[in-house]
Design an enzyme around this catalytic site. Structure first.
Site, PDB file in Angstrom:
ATOM      1  N   LYS A   1     -73.358  -5.562   6.285  1.00  0.00           N
ATOM      2  CA  LYS A   1     -74.267  -6.543   5.694  1.00  0.00           C
ATOM      3  C   LYS A   1     -74.028  -6.664   4.195  1.00  0.00           C
ATOM      4  CE  LYS A   1     -78.179  -6.482   7.430  1.00  0.00           C
ATOM      5  NZ  LYS A   1     -79.468  -6.352   8.002  1.00  0.00           N
TER       6      LYS A   1
ATOM      7  N   ARG B   1     -83.194  -3.244   3.854  1.00  0.00           N
ATOM      8  CA  ARG B   1     -82.611  -3.347   5.206  1.00  0.00           C
ATOM      9  C   ARG B   1     -81.390  -2.464   5.338  1.00  0.00           C
ATOM     10  NH1 ARG B   1     -81.968  -9.583   6.606  1.00  0.00           N
ATOM     11  NH2 ARG B   1     -82.023  -8.720   8.698  1.00  0.00           N
TER      12      ARG B   1
ATOM     13  N   GLY C   1     -80.141  -4.401  15.616  1.00  0.00           N
ATOM     14  CA  GLY C   1     -81.497  -3.950  15.902  1.00  0.00           C
ATOM     15  C   GLY C   1     -81.666  -2.453  15.955  1.00  0.00           C
TER      16      GLY C   1
ATOM     17  N   MET D   1     -81.396  -0.197  13.540  1.00  0.00           N
ATOM     18  CA  MET D   1     -81.997   0.520  12.428  1.00  0.00           C
ATOM     19  C   MET D   1     -83.084  -0.312  11.765  1.00  0.00           C
ATOM     20  SD  MET D   1     -78.924   2.867  11.211  1.00  0.00           S
ATOM     21  CE  MET D   1     -77.916   1.467  10.880  1.00  0.00           C
TER      22      MET D   1
ATOM     23  N   ARG E   1     -72.006 -11.994   9.536  1.00  0.00           N
ATOM     24  CA  ARG E   1     -71.193 -10.911  10.117  1.00  0.00           C
ATOM     25  C   ARG E   1     -70.474 -11.472  11.322  1.00  0.00           C
ATOM     26  NH1 ARG E   1     -76.294  -7.519  12.588  1.00  0.00           N
ATOM     27  NH2 ARG E   1     -77.061  -9.186  13.882  1.00  0.00           N
TER      28      ARG E   1
ATOM     29  N   HIS F   1     -83.424  -9.361  20.844  1.00  0.00           N
ATOM     30  CA  HIS F   1     -82.791  -8.052  20.954  1.00  0.00           C
ATOM     31  C   HIS F   1     -82.144  -7.847  22.324  1.00  0.00           C
ATOM     32  CE1 HIS F   1     -82.953  -3.659  21.817  1.00  0.00           C
ATOM     33  NE2 HIS F   1     -82.387  -3.621  20.617  1.00  0.00           N
TER      34      HIS F   1
ATOM     35  N   ARG G   1     -50.001   3.913  49.276  1.00  0.00           N
ATOM     36  CA  ARG G   1     -50.344   5.180  49.944  1.00  0.00           C
ATOM     37  C   ARG G   1     -50.329   4.918  51.443  1.00  0.00           C
ATOM     38  NH1 ARG G   1     -54.168   5.474  45.272  1.00  0.00           N
ATOM     39  NH2 ARG G   1     -53.975   7.536  44.300  1.00  0.00           N
TER      40      ARG G   1
ATOM     41  N   ARG H   1     -44.913   5.390  49.265  1.00  0.00           N
ATOM     42  CA  ARG H   1     -44.954   6.857  49.276  1.00  0.00           C
ATOM     43  C   ARG H   1     -45.123   7.375  50.695  1.00  0.00           C
ATOM     44  NH1 ARG H   1     -49.837   9.945  46.520  1.00  0.00           N
ATOM     45  NH2 ARG H   1     -50.918   9.211  48.388  1.00  0.00           N
TER      46      ARG H   1
ATOM     47  N   GLU I   1     -46.145  15.697  40.131  1.00  0.00           N
ATOM     48  CA  GLU I   1     -47.588  15.967  40.218  1.00  0.00           C
ATOM     49  C   GLU I   1     -47.882  17.444  40.033  1.00  0.00           C
ATOM     50  OE1 GLU I   1     -49.482  13.380  43.501  1.00  0.00           O
ATOM     51  OE2 GLU I   1     -47.559  14.012  44.306  1.00  0.00           O
TER      52      GLU I   1
ATOM     53  N   SER J   1     -42.426   9.144  39.379  1.00  0.00           N
ATOM     54  CA  SER J   1     -43.715   8.503  39.141  1.00  0.00           C
ATOM     55  C   SER J   1     -44.713   9.625  38.921  1.00  0.00           C
ATOM     56  CB  SER J   1     -44.113   7.652  40.341  1.00  0.00           C
ATOM     57  OG  SER J   1     -45.394   7.116  40.118  1.00  0.00           O
TER      58      SER J   1
ATOM     59  N   GLY K   1     -47.882  11.386  39.058  1.00  0.00           N
ATOM     60  CA  GLY K   1     -49.165  11.335  39.778  1.00  0.00           C
ATOM     61  C   GLY K   1     -50.141  12.163  38.972  1.00  0.00           C
ATOM     62  N   THR K   2     -50.750  11.489  38.014  1.00  0.00           N
ATOM     63  CA  THR K   2     -51.547  12.245  37.031  1.00  0.00           C
ATOM     64  C   THR K   2     -52.892  12.701  37.579  1.00  0.00           C
ATOM     65  OG1 THR K   2     -52.055  10.075  36.141  1.00  0.00           O
ATOM     66  CG2 THR K   2     -50.488  11.418  34.923  1.00  0.00           C
ATOM     67  N   ASN K   3     -53.267  12.216  38.768  1.00  0.00           N
ATOM     68  CA  ASN K   3     -54.493  12.768  39.371  1.00  0.00           C
ATOM     69  C   ASN K   3     -54.226  14.225  39.732  1.00  0.00           C
ATOM     70  OD1 ASN K   3     -55.427  10.140  39.249  1.00  0.00           O
ATOM     71  ND2 ASN K   3     -54.901   9.701  41.384  1.00  0.00           N
ATOM     72  N   ASP K   4     -53.160  14.443  40.490  1.00  0.00           N
ATOM     73  CA  ASP K   4     -52.829  15.813  40.857  1.00  0.00           C
ATOM     74  C   ASP K   4     -52.311  16.607  39.666  1.00  0.00           C
ATOM     75  OD1 ASP K   4     -53.396  16.452  43.597  1.00  0.00           O
ATOM     76  OD2 ASP K   4     -52.051  14.804  44.130  1.00  0.00           O
TER      77      ASP K   4
ATOM     78  N   CYS L   1     -48.673   6.543  38.293  1.00  0.00           N
ATOM     79  CA  CYS L   1     -49.486   5.878  39.316  1.00  0.00           C
ATOM     80  C   CYS L   1     -50.826   6.558  39.539  1.00  0.00           C
ATOM     81  CB  CYS L   1     -48.725   5.740  40.622  1.00  0.00           C
ATOM     82  SG  CYS L   1     -48.346   7.313  41.382  1.00  0.00           S
TER      83      CYS L   1
ATOM     84  N   TYR M   1     -43.245   1.648  33.184  1.00  0.00           N
ATOM     85  CA  TYR M   1     -44.383   0.875  33.666  1.00  0.00           C
ATOM     86  C   TYR M   1     -45.580   1.777  33.885  1.00  0.00           C
ATOM     87  CZ  TYR M   1     -43.432   2.950  38.187  1.00  0.00           C
ATOM     88  OH  TYR M   1     -43.259   3.860  39.178  1.00  0.00           O
TER      89      TYR M   1
HETATM   90  C1  PEP Z   1     -51.862  11.257  41.890  1.00  0.00           C
HETATM   91  O1  PEP Z   1     -51.962  12.418  42.257  1.00  0.00           O
HETATM   92  O2  PEP Z   1     -51.981  10.908  40.711  1.00  0.00           O
HETATM   93  C2  PEP Z   1     -51.603  10.208  42.873  1.00  0.00           C
HETATM   94  C3  PEP Z   1     -51.421   8.959  42.490  1.00  0.00           C
HETATM   95  O3  PEP Z   1     -51.640  10.561  44.182  1.00  0.00           O
HETATM   96  P1  PEP Z   1     -53.000  10.735  45.000  1.00  0.00           P
HETATM   97  O4  PEP Z   1     -54.119  10.277  44.138  1.00  0.00           O
HETATM   98  O5  PEP Z   1     -52.825   9.920  46.235  1.00  0.00           O
HETATM   99  O6  PEP Z   1     -52.992  12.201  45.258  1.00  0.00           O
HETATM  100 MG    MG Z   2     -51.235  12.958  44.256  1.00  0.00          MG
END
Ligand code: PEP
Ligand code: MG
Length: 974
Positions: A35, A105, A114, A116, A349, A471, A597, A703, A838, A857, A859-862, A925, A945
């Site tokens: 402001k 103000r 709104g 503060m 603003r 608000h 999958r 896969r 993974e 690839s 597999g960042t979940n595992d 992935c 990618y």
């Molecule tokens: C992972 O592990 O990142 C993955 C893509 O495989 P999933 O989730 O099927 O185990």
């Molecule tokens: Mg996996």
């Protein structure tokens, strides 16, 4: 001594002196708050801005750090600045003859609408009031200003609850039979001041302060303190604004919109903040002060009507809007006041806007030559793109609901999007239900900053009062929540927790559906549909620009020894199991499938029995196959344990082999196992054919089966209960026998840690016929598609590899199947075999793995699960949420990639893999492939990618481009 205070009309020049260069807008905002910076800029541009000064954001932090005390020199500098303002106006602060009044103000670096505090009319007391009335010749106005000061000061600076003053006001109105505040006469307001003073004394045990400087000091302190108030902290958490920025305080000469019907006050956006349309938007009230507009207490008029009420001021306002928009090159949200026909600007603003408006304004401003394409890409946030594609109501269902008389009310369409939820009448209930996973629509007559935690937890926001800049509307747009305000037909009873609409009564917990785009409120639940992306021309244009940025062949620069690293930006691929998902993803701009999958298809109703037959018979069949393979191996090699076979031994072995062959031929297990695989083959083939058709010309990564097999069988607990119950009843039946068999199989398969057990590549090694069937299906489908003239690029992905020897056993065999199918079909196609990374060991030995794998690839979940040792199935429920709340972890690592741990493994894997195989294709992935921060990391780590679910493809395209723009020209690599 530190400089704590800047006069608005000299701030820019002073900052130039202090910094040694012309201050950028960001620098000005960091010091003066948004402001304060806006006021300085508007003053410099020659706009009519009431004289003012700003106390800096660092003064606020110094105050808090010193234990809520002014730092040295701050008060003295404030008094000096006040003198300058007095002399510029020829008025005196506290001078009964010619009083100067100010507003106090808040204004932080990032706008917190709104959140503060604001106190108006500071400087009024019993003496200066007389001067004000004489000067303005308007007694009503004088008393109105005074009552506002007492209430605002009491509330904000001294913490008296809202209701205290509201109650006094309401009862006076009732006594006088007044409907609106403006119906009260001067005498009424005089009485109101007396009662407010009484209420103040009763609440605090002291009188309202008559010394203007004491008012000022307490007001400044209140603003400073508000930085640490709950609502401000909640807001900062939600918006990820750091706690150590502080808020500036703006002290500005009052101008009055409540001086009569030739005065007024309002808010104007230079474009429509809901749709992005290029037309002035906002609302105003005649004979009112600023808070009346924002609080939504009186129903406002659209700003365009000012053209009739005050044509001159309106023309000037339009001109100023254009000027400021060109100056800032962004849509502005401006506050103005008209005092007896003269226009004053109080604030400008960058305006908050909906996702739709953000996209439209960015794309339009490129066409208008105001900003570049890259600036446009940086103006829109990934969250905007995300909300853009949120579900909306199915039009057919809306029509049906209307025909059935379920349309309850129509209000102002404040923030678009469809929301369905249960009515919650206060923020705490909304928050509680929201946290418990229930969908909530928070309903209030109007909202206040204290309600923000409930609004964050709600699916949508609904109020019965207020206009488009109330608000509730601002906050809804800010958070991308569907919102309707001013739905006047709703009679909300907060005590009873119900809302009446004519005869109908809805209670807390009842479902409503709200459409923030049309302003319509419906009783009950209306099904939603996903918006038509093809019609979203501006969004598509913006994302095409994003792809262009990423396609730049030199956007990433690597050190000379980074052979094989991509120099273009990231591509966005998709995780899709079915052709319809693939088609959607392709429409949204996906350039390949990064993960199909295959096991998801196994769950379909007509397939699951085959899958279960396959699993239930696999072991027995495999034992026979292994015996046969061993005998065949010895006979072919002509040696047993290193010793050549003699004739007698050979004859024995041949007899054994014949016996095994007989056993195999007679085995019901083998029959069932192979029968199941045979039944699944055409299903899988047609699944894959559909994917190849949908993704014609683009790579498709398929896969092989990954999850532990028990996931395809009924749960052990359920089976146990069923079997026990039936046995207890003395039942004797084929069904019971079948269940007992199933139970025995499930028990045999039980593992303590199934996620670390027989799954992924280990399954393929244990039961090779399953993965061979899958590879056959992939290549038969690919050959068929190729024969139809479709360009196919299948990539077979082996999950969960941890050791190169695993790949050696599997991949070589599977490649044989691929070649065999192509030979059978008489056609050659381009293909790859690769693996998921993974398991930490795979990343660490990626150079060995890349000897066979043609692509990786992540597999960042595992990989996250295995690196942290957190179960991806249980951690969130058990402790992870707490970890994040307590700041032990900055983010949930299953959502936002952990760069310091998992990220280091990824970088190592990429580097080692490419050392062995520079042309190695590398992607991601896991769920992180759709998260903007993780996408930025993937850009920096040199991936080709990211692959994410179809709905996140547009978000990922924008995030990939933003990463490319932000890091262009910087040296990447270690
Ligand atoms: C992972 O592990 O990142 C993955 C893509 O495989 P999933 O989730 O099927 O185990
Ligand atoms: Mg996996």
């Amino acid at each position: 001594m530190d400089k704590w205070v800047y006069l608005t009309h000299t701030a820019y020049d002073e900052l130039r002196k202090t910094l040694g260069h012309a201050p950028s807008l960001d620098e000005m905002k960091a010091i003066l708050g948004g402001k304060g910076a806006g006021l300085a800029d508007m003053t410099r541009a020659g706009l009519p801005v009431p004289p003012a000064f700003t106390i800096t954001t660092s003064a606020c932090m110094a105050y808090i750090e010193a234990g809520y005390r002014f730092p040295e020199g701050l008060w003295e500098q404030t008094l000096e600045a006040m003198k300058v303002v007095e002399s510029r106006l020829g008025k005196g602060f506290g001078d009964p003859a010619n009083p100067l009044l100010v507003s106090v103000r808040s204004g932080a670096r990032f706008s917190m609408p709104g959140m503060m505090e604001t106190i108006l009319n500071v400087g009024l007391n019993d003496d200066t009031l007389k001067g004000l009335i004489e000067f303005t010749e308007n007694e009503r106005f004088g008393w109105d200003s005074y009552r506002r000061l007492i209430a605002m000061f009491g509330r904000t600076a001294m913490g008296i609850p809202d209701e205290v003053f509201d109650h006094v006001m309401e009862s006076l109105k009732a006594e006088r039979g007044a409907h609106d505040d403006t119906d009260l006469t001067a005498a009424d307001l005089r009485e109101l001041v007396a009662r407010f003073k009484g209420a103040y004394r009763k609440a605090l045990g002291q009188d309202f302060p008559q010394d203007p400087y004491e008012q000022l000091r307490l007001a400044v302190e209140a603003v400073f303190r508000s930085w640490m108030g709950k609502k401000a902290i909640d807001y900062r958490r939600a918006e990820k604004i750091p706690d150590n920025l502080g808020t500036a305080v703006n002290v500005q000469t009052m101008v009055f919109g409540n001086m009569g019907w030739d005065s007024g006050t309002g808010v104007a956006f230079t474009r429509n903040p809901s749709t992005g349309e290029r037309a002035i938007f906002g609302d105003y009230l005649l004979n009112a002060q600023g808070e009346d507009v924002v609080a939504g207490i009186r129903n406002t008029k659209p700003v365009a009507e000012l053209a009739n009420d005050m044509p001159q001021a309106y023309a000037q306002l339009l001109d100023i809007c254009q000027k400021m928009e060109r100056y800032y090159r962004d849509m502005q949200d401006m506050e103005f006041t008209i005092e007896r026909g003269k226009l004053w600007m109080l604030q400008t603003r960058s305006g908050k806007r909906t996702a739709r408006a953000a996209v439209k304004i960015a794309v339009d401003m490129v066409a208008e030559g105001l900003i570049t394409r890259e600036e446009a890409l940086l103006r829109v946030t990934p969250k905007d793109v995300d909300t853009f594609l949120h579900p909306q109501f199915d039009e057919k269902e809306v029509r049906k609901a209307k025909e059935a008389g379920r349309l309850l009310a129509t209000g102002v369409n404040a923030s678009p999007g469809a929301a369905v939820g249960m009515l919650a009448f206060d923020a705490d209930t909304a928050e509680k239900w929201g946290k418990a996973g229930r969908p909530v629509i928070m309903i209030r007559p109007e909202t206040k900053p204290d309600d923000v935690h409930g609004m964050i937890a709600a699916q949508g926001i609904l109020t019965s009062r207020g206009g488009a800049t109330a608000h509730a509307a601002v906050v809804a747009r800010q958070f991308g929540k569907p919102g309707i305000v001013g739905a006047r037909d709703l009679q909300i009873d907060l005590d009873e927790r119900l809302v009446r609409v004519g005869e109908r009564v809805l209670r807390q917990g009842d479902y409503v559906s709200i459409d923030g785009a049309t302003g319509e409120v419906f009783e009950g639940q209306i099904p939603t549909v996903v918006p038509d992306y093809e019609k979203e021309v501006e969004l598509r244009t913006l994302l095409e620009w994003a792809d262009e940025v990423c396609a730049d062949p030199s956007v990433r620069e690597w050190p000379a020894d980074y052979a094989g690293y991509p120099t273009r930006g990231l591509q966005v691929w998709t995780n899709a199991d079915y052709p319809r998902d693939a088609r959607r993803a392709r429409l949204y701009g996906a350039r390949g499938i990064g993960l199909c999958r295959t096991e998801h298809m196994f769950f379909e109703q007509e397939r699951l029995p085959h899958v279960q037959q396959m699993i239930l018979n696999a072991d027995e069949a495999q034992v026979l196959f292994d015996r046969r393979a061993r005998l065949q191996g010895i006979l072919t090699a002509g040696k047993e344990e290193g010793k050549p076979l003699d004739d007698k031994r050979r004859a024995e072995l041949q007899a054994d082999l014949a016996a095994v062959e007989d056993e195999i031929a007679a085995s019901p297990h083998v029959k069932a196992y192979l029968g199941a695989l045979e039944a699944l083959l055409p299903n899988q083939r047609s699944d894959f054919l559909g994917l190849f058709e949908a993704m014609a010309g683009l790579p498709v990564i398929i896969r092989l089966i990954d999850p532990p097999l028990h996931e395809f069988l009924p749960s052990q607990e359920e089976l146990l209960v069923q079997v026990t119950e039936r046995r207890a009843r003395g039942e004797v039946s084929a069904e019971l026998l079948e269940k007992e068999r199933m139970l025995a199989a499930v028990q045999k398969m039980h593992e303590s840690n199934p996620m670390m057990g027989l799954r992924g590549i280990r399954l393929g090694i244990t039961y090779p016929d399953i993965t061979k069937m899958q590879v056959r299906a992939i290549f038969e489908a690919a050959c068929q598609a190729a024969k139809e003239g479709i360009v196919v690029k299948p990539e077979v992905m082996i999950p969960l590899t941890g050791h190169i020897n695993e790949l050696k056993v599997t991949q070589v065999e599977l490649e044989q199947v691929a070649k065999q199918v192509m030979a059978e079909q008489g056609i050659e196609i381009e293909y790859k075999f690769g693996t998921m990374i993974e398991i930490p060991r795979a990343a660490i030995t990626a150079d060995e793995i890349a000897e066979l794998a043609q692509f990786f690839s992540f597999g960042t979940n595992d990989l996250t699960q295995m690196t942290f040792g957190y179960s991806r199935d249980d951690a969130e429920r058990r402790f992870l949420v707490k970890y994040v709340e307590a700041g032990i972890l900055p983010n949930n690592p299953f959502q936002v990639l952990d760069r310091d741990g998992v990220g280091v493994l990824i970088k190592m894997g990429v580097r080692l893999g490419r050392r062995t195989r520079p042309e190695l294709e590398v992607g991601i992935c896991g769920e992180h492939g759709g998260d903007p921060s993780s996408i930025e990391f993937c850009h920096l780590a040199g991936l080709h990618y990211v692959s994410c679910s179809p709905f996140r493809v547009p978000v990922a395209r924008l995030a990939a481009a933003q990463a490319a723009i932000r890091h262009r020209g910087k040296a990447l690599g270690e």
